[in-house]
Design a protein around this motif. Structure first.
Motif, PDB file in Angstrom:
ATOM      1  N   LEU A 134       8.676   0.588  -2.162  1.00  0.00           N
ATOM      2  CA  LEU A 134       8.019   1.500  -1.226  1.00  0.00           C
ATOM      3  C   LEU A 134       6.770   0.851  -0.643  1.00  0.00           C
ATOM      4  O   LEU A 134       6.535   0.874   0.579  1.00  0.00           O
ATOM      5  N   ALA A 135       5.974   0.255  -1.514  1.00  0.00           N
ATOM      6  CA  ALA A 135       4.745  -0.399  -1.045  1.00  0.00           C
ATOM      7  C   ALA A 135       5.079  -1.532  -0.083  1.00  0.00           C
ATOM      8  O   ALA A 135       4.419  -1.726   0.945  1.00  0.00           O
ATOM      9  N   ALA A 136       6.158  -2.267  -0.399  1.00  0.00           N
ATOM     10  CA  ALA A 136       6.544  -3.389   0.461  1.00  0.00           C
ATOM     11  C   ALA A 136       6.986  -2.885   1.840  1.00  0.00           C
ATOM     12  O   ALA A 136       6.624  -3.455   2.875  1.00  0.00           O
ATOM     13  N   ILE A 137       7.763  -1.788   1.848  1.00  0.00           N
ATOM     14  CA  ILE A 137       8.196  -1.228   3.145  1.00  0.00           C
ATOM     15  C   ILE A 137       6.975  -0.848   3.978  1.00  0.00           C
ATOM     16  O   ILE A 137       6.897  -1.143   5.176  1.00  0.00           O
ATOM     17  N   LEU A 138       6.016  -0.202   3.325  1.00  0.00           N
ATOM     18  CA  LEU A 138       4.834   0.242   4.074  1.00  0.00           C
ATOM     19  C   LEU A 138       4.076  -0.952   4.639  1.00  0.00           C
ATOM     20  O   LEU A 138       3.539  -0.896   5.746  1.00  0.00           O
ATOM     21  N   LEU A 140       5.507  -3.706   5.576  1.00  0.00           N
ATOM     22  CA  LEU A 140       6.310  -4.251   6.676  1.00  0.00           C
ATOM     23  C   LEU A 140       6.180  -3.427   7.960  1.00  0.00           C
ATOM     24  O   LEU A 140       6.436  -3.915   9.045  1.00  0.00           O
ATOM     25  N   ILE A 141       5.816  -2.149   7.830  1.00  0.00           N
ATOM     26  CA  ILE A 141       5.592  -1.349   9.044  1.00  0.00           C
ATOM     27  C   ILE A 141       4.098  -1.112   9.273  1.00  0.00           C
ATOM     28  O   ILE A 141       3.701  -0.250  10.052  1.00  0.00           O
ATOM     29  N   LYS A 142       3.308  -1.874   8.534  1.00  0.00           N
ATOM     30  CA  LYS A 142       1.843  -1.960   8.739  1.00  0.00           C
ATOM     31  C   LYS A 142       1.141  -0.612   8.579  1.00  0.00           C
ATOM     32  O   LYS A 142       0.363  -0.187   9.424  1.00  0.00           O
ATOM     33  N   VAL A 143       1.447   0.029   7.477  1.00  0.00           N
ATOM     34  CA  VAL A 143       0.698   1.230   7.101  1.00  0.00           C
ATOM     35  C   VAL A 143      -0.363   0.787   6.096  1.00  0.00           C
ATOM     36  O   VAL A 143      -0.064   0.042   5.158  1.00  0.00           O
ATOM     37  N   ASP A 144      -1.587   1.257   6.294  1.00  0.00           N
ATOM     38  CA  ASP A 144      -2.676   0.873   5.397  1.00  0.00           C
ATOM     39  C   ASP A 144      -2.367   1.230   3.947  1.00  0.00           C
ATOM     40  O   ASP A 144      -1.853   2.309   3.660  1.00  0.00           O
ATOM     41  N   PHE A 145      -2.742   0.344   3.053  1.00  0.00           N
ATOM     42  CA  PHE A 145      -2.483   0.596   1.631  1.00  0.00           C
ATOM     43  C   PHE A 145      -3.202   1.861   1.150  1.00  0.00           C
ATOM     44  O   PHE A 145      -2.728   2.579   0.276  1.00  0.00           O
ATOM     45  N   ALA A 146      -4.353   2.127   1.746  1.00  0.00           N
ATOM     46  CA  ALA A 146      -5.160   3.285   1.305  1.00  0.00           C
ATOM     47  C   ALA A 146      -4.348   4.584   1.350  1.00  0.00           C
ATOM     48  O   ALA A 146      -4.536   5.489   0.521  1.00  0.00           O
ATOM     49  N   ILE A 147      -3.426   4.674   2.299  1.00  0.00           N
ATOM     50  CA  ILE A 147      -2.629   5.908   2.431  1.00  0.00           C
ATOM     51  C   ILE A 147      -1.712   6.071   1.225  1.00  0.00           C
ATOM     52  O   ILE A 147      -1.614   7.154   0.637  1.00  0.00           O
ATOM     53  N   LEU A 148      -1.080   4.975   0.827  1.00  0.00           N
ATOM     54  CA  LEU A 148      -0.205   5.026  -0.355  1.00  0.00           C
ATOM     55  C   LEU A 148      -1.030   5.279  -1.611  1.00  0.00           C
ATOM     56  O   LEU A 148      -0.646   6.054  -2.488  1.00  0.00           O
TER      57      LEU A 148
END
Lengths: 595, 303
Positions: A134-138, A140-148
């Motif tokens: 899940l973290a890797a997918i995020l 790859l679509i450039k979602v900030d880690f802070a959101i996860l």
């Protein structure tokens, strides 16, 4: 123009925790105002088997779960084996290389192996690979880690700071690994600045019931209708709804009828097997003239059938439910917003006309999930109870000699709620006269029987003008009209977009109100169409037969599917092209995904 | 807990109803001599003696000779499908728990086709008074075996004698969780009236299985048969709070067949008393609609 259209597939065995990453991704998408459509292909098993969740998002409305995958996240070897061959150039496959090996892969597919042992040394549990992927997918679509990080913190807060730290740490490792080892997609996940909601069709139906003022809900557990029961049970005390799980579906519908007669808006839901048990009582509701709403969430039949798969195979069952002729309303919502809106609308109709109402949903609609603009979930709906004496505990003047079934031009006679002084009467499933006195046993009376039967059936004439006549959606000058009913609206309309790209101009006539049917309006539309094709999720063309019976018109072609899985847009595109070319009159697509 | 005005007592003077007030719109079509006349008379008498207003009472039946009863009494009535009266009654009771609901029917209706609802209504201890006119035969379908027909009985469907064992509803009801379990006999009217009054006054599920002999199709278990064998439990020194004694007396069937109150427990709340959603008064009388803040909370769950 869409700036993104991204489909993610997550596959594995039941019990491997597919839902959680799916839910997290969906929430991230809708909180950015992106539209989502999700379909979970699953099996009737608690552990094992193979589950495949498809989650598709775009900044434009998403009409179906689509044809292709951009990301595959197989959680076991089985899922890798089943789906890798479907991946095409530009797509990405993320997997735990400790336990899963890829097979032959098409050119241009990015394989993204990661080692759980290396990234999360010493951390136990099957769910670790989900968090990393899940973290890797995020990434790859450039979602900030802070959101996860925020989501994981909330999710694991109950288990303590150590659990939060461990999960955030694992996610961070996966996120950073993806950054250095994998190629990201050529876009950043957009944020529209608006927030959407995300729900499943069963929740929509249940919430629609709440909006309608349902005060009594009962059911027997049956897939794929149990979601309505679960929502109702969870919110019963918040909303003052009496929710009961009953011994069988015969009990369910009869209990609902009892509650409705006493004055509550009463609703129940089931699937085809349970609906079969309810049929006699639907006629009883009509005979006693008690308004009640029953939802049939269709699954693949007959008999126990395929409990976790979709079909539009109960149309004739519902059309023919119950002995004799009786007034009733049957409606098939065409999308998830409709699931919510149709319920208060139907309650107003059945209250006014004092007859049963049936909502025909299916697994695709009821267990499918979709984003929705929260503004569409308007709970402030008109509530019309019809002609009722003693509602809200009123104490009307005693008049005596109350005629429950007084013969009127509209066929509607005033109801009086039990407990109201001076209006005692009997409602009977036996044929009866205007006073409610039986004319079935001792003194059968053909004149009275005819008059009371006509009174009841006259109500149908009053219902039809209150239902929206169907209209054609799309190009007026289309060469072909695709006719569907209920849940297939989205996928048909997406197929029409694809057909336009191939130079075929098609439009859509989607039928929602099935009984009474606007047969004349439909006939005039179809008579003017150069060609028309019926698309439906069953073997025998149940809707085609119904339409032919009601309009005398036969379609130019048929696209049918009865393998348990819903249509994908290209199935319809291929079918339309095959039929228009004259190659076939009836097209049954092959479902390529084995789940 | 919100207080609500008793709809009957609020602004109308409570006149005591008479037997005449309870006369239904139709006259009974039962065979002359049918036991069901006795149940109808006893039910009316019980309602009168308890001072219940006809509009406060709803009589709900299934299908069969005895299930025609709601048409013969001037209360609210529902004449539902065969076997389904208890399910309908449960819904009505929970929708308006101020109603006094009497369920009437026969042994085939209640113990045969309606057997599933029978067991579960007792398990739930729904506040209903269920009077079963038990004649041990199917009457309206012209004389076939019923679930309570004695072993060996010759009927149209068992011309060589039934080989099956009958149901005994008394121990079944006690085991299933009914909280008032009685047996009456239409040949003992005053006794039957007292049993029905006890059932109507009981908060919870009350079963009053009543021998109501069929004069046309059951010549084995006639009025005379029961007259000779029935003995009142009161006279046998029975304690209705003694579970084992209740099961033993309820199972007795021979030269002495006990009638009366076998079993009663008053320490268990009825289903409606366990549901907090009823604290605000009968659901049927509540205004509909969801308050804006509640609606917003429901939507927020999806965001």
């Amino acid at each position: 123009m869409k700036s993104i259209d991204l489909a993610i597939g997550i596959g594995g065995a039941a019990g491997q925790g597919i839902a959680t990453p799916g839910d997290i991704l969906a929430r991230i998408f809708v909180r950015r105002g992106l539209h989502v459509n999700a379909y979970n292909a699953y099996q009737s098993i608690i552990r094992g088997g193979h589950i495949f969740l498809t989650l598709r998002t775009s900044d434009e409305p998403v009409l179906s779960h689509g044809d292709t995958l951009d990301v595959l996240m197989p959680l076991n070897q089985d899922s890798m084996n089943r789906h890798l061959k479907l991946m095409r150039a530009g797509s990405t496959v993320l997997f735990n290389s400790d336990t899963i090996t890829p097979g032959a892969v098409a050119d241009g597919v990015q394989l993204c192996p990661f080692s759980v042992k290396a990234l999360a040394p010493g951390i136990k549990g099957d769910l670790v690979q989900n968090t990393i992927a899940l973290a890797a997918i995020l990434r790859l679509i450039k979602v900030d880690f802070a959101i996860l990080q925020e989501i994981l913190t909330l999710q694991f807060k109950r288990k303590g700071a150590a659990a939060v730290a461990e999960n955030v740490g694992v996610a961070r490792a996966g996120y950073d690994y993806a950054e250095t080892h994998f190629t990201a997609f050529p876009f950043s996940l957009p944020d529209t600045g608006k927030r959407l909601a995300f729900f499943e069709g069963n929740q929509a139906l249940a919430m629609g019931g709440a909006a309608a003022g349902v005060r009594f809900y009962c059911a027997y557990p049956m897939s794929p209708a149990s979601g309505v029961l679960h929502w109702m049970a969870r919110h019963a005390r918040q909303l003052d709804i009496m929710v009961r799980q009953v011994e069988d579906e015969i009990g369910v519908i009869n209990m609902a009828i009892g509650a409705a007669h006493a004055g509550c808006r009463a609703m129940c839901a089931t699937s085809g097997g349970g609906f079969a048990l309810m049929t006699e009582a639907l006629g009883a509701a009509a005979m006693m003239e008690i308004p009640v709403v029953c939802i049939n969430v269709q699954r693949a039949g007959p008999a126990t059938g395929v409990p976790t798969k979709t079909e539009q195979g109960d149309l004739w069952q519902v059309l023919g439910a119950g002995q004799g002729d009786y007034p009733r309303i049957i409606v098939a919502p065409t999308n998830m917003a409709d699931c919510f809106k149709i319920v208060p609308r139907l309650f107003n109709l059945v209250d006014k006309f004092q007859c049963p109402g049936i909502i025909l949903s299916d697994l695709l609609l009821s267990e499918g999930r979709s984003s929705i603009d929260p503004a569409e979930l308007d709970f402030n709906v008109p509530i019309e109870r019809g002609d009722v004496i003693g509602l809200n505990g009123d104490l009307p003047a005693v008049n005596g000699g109350f005629q429950r079934y007084r013969i009127t031009e509209s066929g509607i006679s005033p109801r009086a709620l039990p407990g109201t002084p001076g209006h005692m009467h009997v409602v009977a499933t036996d044929e009866h006269d205007e006073d409610g006195v039986l004319i079935s046993d001792e003194f059968t009376d053909p004149v009275k029987r005819r008059a009371i039967h006509e009174k009841r059936m006259r109500k149908m004439d009053g219902i039809l003008p209150l239902l929206d006549a169907p209209v054609v959606h799309g190009a007026a000058d289309a060469g072909v009209t695709l006719v569907g009913w209920g849940s297939t609206e989205g996928v048909i309309r997406e197929a029409i977009q694809q057909l336009a790209g191939a130079g075929v101009v098609a439009n859509n006539l989607q039928i929602k109100w099935l009984v009474p049917l606007h047969a004349d309006a439909i006939a005039s539309i179809l008579s003017a169409a150069p060609k028309w094709i019926i698309v439906e999720n069953n073997y025998s063309g149940q809707f085609a037969r119904y339409l032919r019976a009601e309009t005398g018109l036969a379609a130019d072609g048929h696209i049918r599917k009865y393998d348990g899985e819903p249509f994908m847009p290209h199935h319809i595109v291929d079918g339309v092209q095959a039929i228009l070319s004259g190659a076939v009159k009836q097209y049954v697509p092959v479902h390529e995904i084995r789940v | 807990m919100a207080t609500t005005v008793d709809q009957a007592g609020a602004n109308t003077e409570r006149a005591k109803p008479t037997i005449k007030d309870l006369k239904g719109r139709a006259d009974p079509d039962w065979c002359p001599g049918c036991g069901d006349f006795g149940v109808l008379a006893a039910l009316k008498q019980a309602i009168v003696e308890l001072g219940l207003q006809p509009y406060e009472v709803m009589t709900i039946s299934g299908i069969g000779c005895s299930s025609n009863l709601p048409g013969y009494i001037n209360t609210y009535g529902m004449h539902t499908l065969h076997g389904r009266a208890l399910a309908v009654a449960t819904g009505a009771q929970l929708a308006n728990h101020r109603l006094k609901i009497v369920v009437t029917g026969g042994d085939g209706d209640g113990y045969g086709i309606g057997g599933n609802h029978f067991v579960h209504s007792m398990r739930r201890n729904v506040d209903l008074t269920y009077i079963v006119m038990n004649n041990q035969v199917y009457g309206l379908t012209t004389g076939q075996l019923s679930p309570t027909s004695i072993k060996g009985m010759n009927t149209k469907s068992t011309p060589f004698g039934s080989v099956e064992n009958p149901i005994n509803p008394i121990p079944l009801a006690i085991a299933a969780g009914a909280t008032y379990v009685a047996r009456g006999f239409t040949g003992q009217q005053k006794h039957l009236v007292e049993l029905i009054k006890g059932g109507l006054s009981h908060k919870g599920f009350a079963l009053i299985d009543t021998f109501s002999p069929c004069v046309t199709y059951n010549h084995d278990n006639s009025h005379e048969f029961f007259k000779q064998r029935t003995r009142k439990l009161e006279e046998l020194g029975h304690d209705p709070t003694d579970f084992h004694a209740a099961m033993a007396q309820g199972s007795a069937w021979g030269e002495v067949i006990p009638i009366g109150l076998f079993w009663r427990r008053q320490d268990l709340p009825a289903l409606d008393q366990l549901e907090p959603v009823l604290n605000g008064g009968p659901l049927a009388h509540r205004p509909l609609g969801v308050a804006p803040d509640v609606a917003q909370a429901l939507i927020n769950e999806l965001m």
